[in-house]
Design a protein around this motif. Structure first.
Motif, PDB file in Angstrom:
ATOM      1  N   LYS A  62       0.838  -1.202   0.000  1.00 47.70           N
ATOM      2  CA  LYS A  62       0.000   0.000   0.000  1.00 47.70           C
ATOM      3  C   LYS A  62       0.871   1.249   0.000  1.00 47.70           C
ATOM      4  N   ASP A  63       0.303   2.331  -0.503  1.00 51.44           N
ATOM      5  CA  ASP A  63       0.987   3.626  -0.537  1.00 51.44           C
ATOM      6  C   ASP A  63       1.021   4.202   0.874  1.00 51.44           C
ATOM      7  N   CYS A  64       2.203   4.294   1.451  1.00 53.30           N
ATOM      8  CA  CYS A  64       2.340   4.792   2.822  1.00 53.30           C
ATOM      9  C   CYS A  64       2.005   6.280   2.921  1.00 53.30           C
ATOM     10  N   ARG A  65       2.127   7.016   1.817  1.00 53.16           N
ATOM     11  CA  ARG A  65       1.755   8.448   1.855  1.00 53.16           C
ATOM     12  C   ARG A  65       0.286   8.612   2.191  1.00 53.16           C
ATOM     13  N   SER A  66      -0.571   7.771   1.617  1.00 55.90           N
ATOM     14  CA  SER A  66      -2.004   7.890   1.921  1.00 55.90           C
ATOM     15  C   SER A  66      -2.296   7.486   3.359  1.00 55.90           C
ATOM     16  N   MET A  67      -1.518   6.527   3.878  1.00 57.15           N
ATOM     17  CA  MET A  67      -1.689   6.131   5.278  1.00 57.15           C
ATOM     18  C   MET A  67      -1.318   7.297   6.197  1.00 57.15           C
ATOM     19  N   ILE A  68      -0.203   7.962   5.893  1.00 62.39           N
ATOM     20  CA  ILE A  68       0.227   9.121   6.678  1.00 62.39           C
ATOM     21  C   ILE A  68      -0.803  10.234   6.542  1.00 62.39           C
ATOM     22  N   PHE A  69      -1.236  10.518   5.332  1.00 68.02           N
ATOM     23  CA  PHE A  69      -2.168  11.616   5.063  1.00 68.02           C
ATOM     24  C   PHE A  69      -3.451  11.483   5.877  1.00 68.02           C
ATOM     25  N   PHE A  70      -3.918  10.258   6.051  1.00 69.86           N
ATOM     26  CA  PHE A  70      -5.179  10.032   6.754  1.00 69.86           C
ATOM     27  C   PHE A  70      -5.141  10.548   8.191  1.00 69.86           C
ATOM     28  N   TYR A  71      -3.977  10.473   8.843  1.00 70.99           N
ATOM     29  CA  TYR A  71      -3.852  10.889  10.239  1.00 70.99           C
ATOM     30  C   TYR A  71      -3.076  12.190  10.413  1.00 70.99           C
ATOM     31  N   ASP A  72      -2.644  12.793   9.321  1.00 69.67           N
ATOM     32  CA  ASP A  72      -1.823  14.002   9.336  1.00 69.67           C
ATOM     33  C   ASP A  72      -2.719  15.228   9.489  1.00 69.67           C
ATOM     34  N   THR A  73      -3.035  15.602  10.721  1.00 70.03           N
ATOM     35  CA  THR A  73      -4.012  16.673  10.962  1.00 70.03           C
ATOM     36  C   THR A  73      -3.499  18.059  10.600  1.00 70.03           C
ATOM     37  N   ASN A  74      -2.182  18.282  10.644  1.00 67.59           N
ATOM     38  CA  ASN A  74      -1.660  19.605  10.288  1.00 67.59           C
ATOM     39  C   ASN A  74      -1.176  19.673   8.841  1.00 67.59           C
ATOM     40  N   LEU A  75      -1.375  18.581   8.106  1.00 64.91           N
ATOM     41  CA  LEU A  75      -1.102  18.510   6.670  1.00 64.91           C
ATOM     42  C   LEU A  75       0.334  18.862   6.291  1.00 64.91           C
ATOM     43  N   ASP A  76       1.293  18.420   7.109  1.00 64.33           N
ATOM     44  CA  ASP A  76       2.700  18.673   6.776  1.00 64.33           C
ATOM     45  C   ASP A  76       3.355  17.463   6.100  1.00 64.33           C
ATOM     46  N   GLY A  77       2.572  16.406   5.830  1.00 61.46           N
ATOM     47  CA  GLY A  77       3.094  15.253   5.115  1.00 61.46           C
ATOM     48  C   GLY A  77       3.800  14.233   5.973  1.00 61.46           C
ATOM     49  N   GLN A  78       3.733  14.394   7.282  1.00 61.19           N
ATOM     50  CA  GLN A  78       4.390  13.476   8.201  1.00 61.19           C
ATOM     51  C   GLN A  78       3.613  13.452   9.509  1.00 61.19           C
ATOM     52  N   LEU A  79       3.895  12.459  10.337  1.00 57.38           N
ATOM     53  CA  LEU A  79       3.211  12.362  11.623  1.00 57.38           C
ATOM     54  C   LEU A  79       4.141  12.791  12.746  1.00 57.38           C
ATOM     55  N   ASP A  80       3.656  13.721  13.580  1.00 60.00           N
ATOM     56  CA  ASP A  80       4.374  14.029  14.806  1.00 60.00           C
ATOM     57  C   ASP A  80       3.852  13.076  15.882  1.00 60.00           C
ATOM     58  N   PHE A  81       4.365  13.203  17.093  1.00 59.36           N
ATOM     59  CA  PHE A  81       3.973  12.250  18.138  1.00 59.36           C
ATOM     60  C   PHE A  81       2.475  12.294  18.419  1.00 59.36           C
ATOM     61  N   GLU A  82       1.887  13.488  18.510  1.00 56.15           N
ATOM     62  CA  GLU A  82       0.455  13.585  18.828  1.00 56.15           C
ATOM     63  C   GLU A  82      -0.399  12.947  17.735  1.00 56.15           C
ATOM     64  N   GLU A  83      -0.043  13.159  16.481  1.00 60.95           N
ATOM     65  CA  GLU A  83      -0.784  12.539  15.380  1.00 60.95           C
ATOM     66  C   GLU A  83      -0.631  11.021  15.429  1.00 60.95           C
ATOM     67  N   PHE A  84       0.583  10.551  15.730  1.00 62.06           N
ATOM     68  CA  PHE A  84       0.834   9.121  15.867  1.00 62.06           C
ATOM     69  C   PHE A  84       0.006   8.551  17.015  1.00 62.06           C
ATOM     70  N   LYS A  85      -0.007   9.265  18.132  1.00 68.40           N
ATOM     71  CA  LYS A  85      -0.776   8.827  19.302  1.00 68.40           C
ATOM     72  C   LYS A  85      -2.261   8.737  18.956  1.00 68.40           C
ATOM     73  N   ASN A  86      -2.779   9.760  18.276  1.00 70.80           N
ATOM     74  CA  ASN A  86      -4.193   9.736  17.868  1.00 70.80           C
ATOM     75  C   ASN A  86      -4.472   8.559  16.944  1.00 70.80           C
ATOM     76  N   MET A  87      -3.560   8.305  16.007  1.00 74.17           N
ATOM     77  CA  MET A  87      -3.712   7.186  15.094  1.00 74.17           C
ATOM     78  C   MET A  87      -3.766   5.879  15.875  1.00 74.17           C
ATOM     79  N   MET A  88      -2.849   5.702  16.788  1.00 68.04           N
ATOM     80  CA  MET A  88      -2.794   4.460  17.552  1.00 68.04           C
ATOM     81  C   MET A  88      -4.032   4.289  18.429  1.00 68.04           C
TER      82      MET A  88
END
Length: 148
Positions: free
Chosen positions: A117-143
């Motif tokens: 699968k395209d990991c960019r779309s996986m990141i995008f789904f949880y990337d709330t500030n739309l910077d193209g990557q997950l910070d800890f809070e976005e990762f925590k929310n995803m988990m």
């Protein structure tokens, strides 16, 4: 999590300094704070920084002070946060405090969990500030959303 470099902060400062006067106004600073998930009134921002605007060195000091507080909060979180921090570190290969799609794909491949699968779309789904990557809070929310 790693802090941004002074060069990266200077670029951010220059982008925030919308009128080009060499200062970031409370309105400009509040705009950035809202973009990264902190919602304050202008009066609250003024009481935090105790000024009407910040020059670059004051902006760097402000950033370092809030970054230290955020890092301390992560380190002093409950046991679940400790586990999440450790898990986050597995995916944050370069230790910069963010998980990119390349890092995600690399770790999933290493663990034998990548399904093409395209990991960019996986990141995008949880990337709330739309910077193209997950910070800890976005990762925590995803988990937490994934576990629920």
């Amino acid at each position: 999590m790693s802090l941004l470099t002074p060069t990266e902060l200077q670029k951010i400062f220059e982008k925030m300094d919308m009128n080009g006067d060499g200062f970031v106004s409370l309105e400009e600073l509040n705009w950035l704070l809202q973009k990264i998930g902190f919602h304050f009134s202008i009066d609250e921002v003024e009481s935090i920084v105790e000024k009407k605007s910040l020059d670059l060195s004051e902006f760097l000091y402000f950033y370092n002070s809030i970054s230290k507080e955020n890092n301390d909060e992560i380190r002093s979180g409950d046991e679940n946060d400790h586990d999440l921090v450790e898990t986050f570190k597995v995916f944050d290969i370069d230790g910069d405090g963010f998980i990119t799609s390349q890092e995600l794909e690399c770790v999933l491949k290493r663990l034998g969990l990548w399904d093409g699968k395209d990991c960019r779309s996986m990141i995008f789904f949880y990337d709330t500030n739309l910077d193209g990557q997950l910070d800890f809070e976005e990762f925590k929310n995803m988990m937490l959303l994934t576990i629920s």
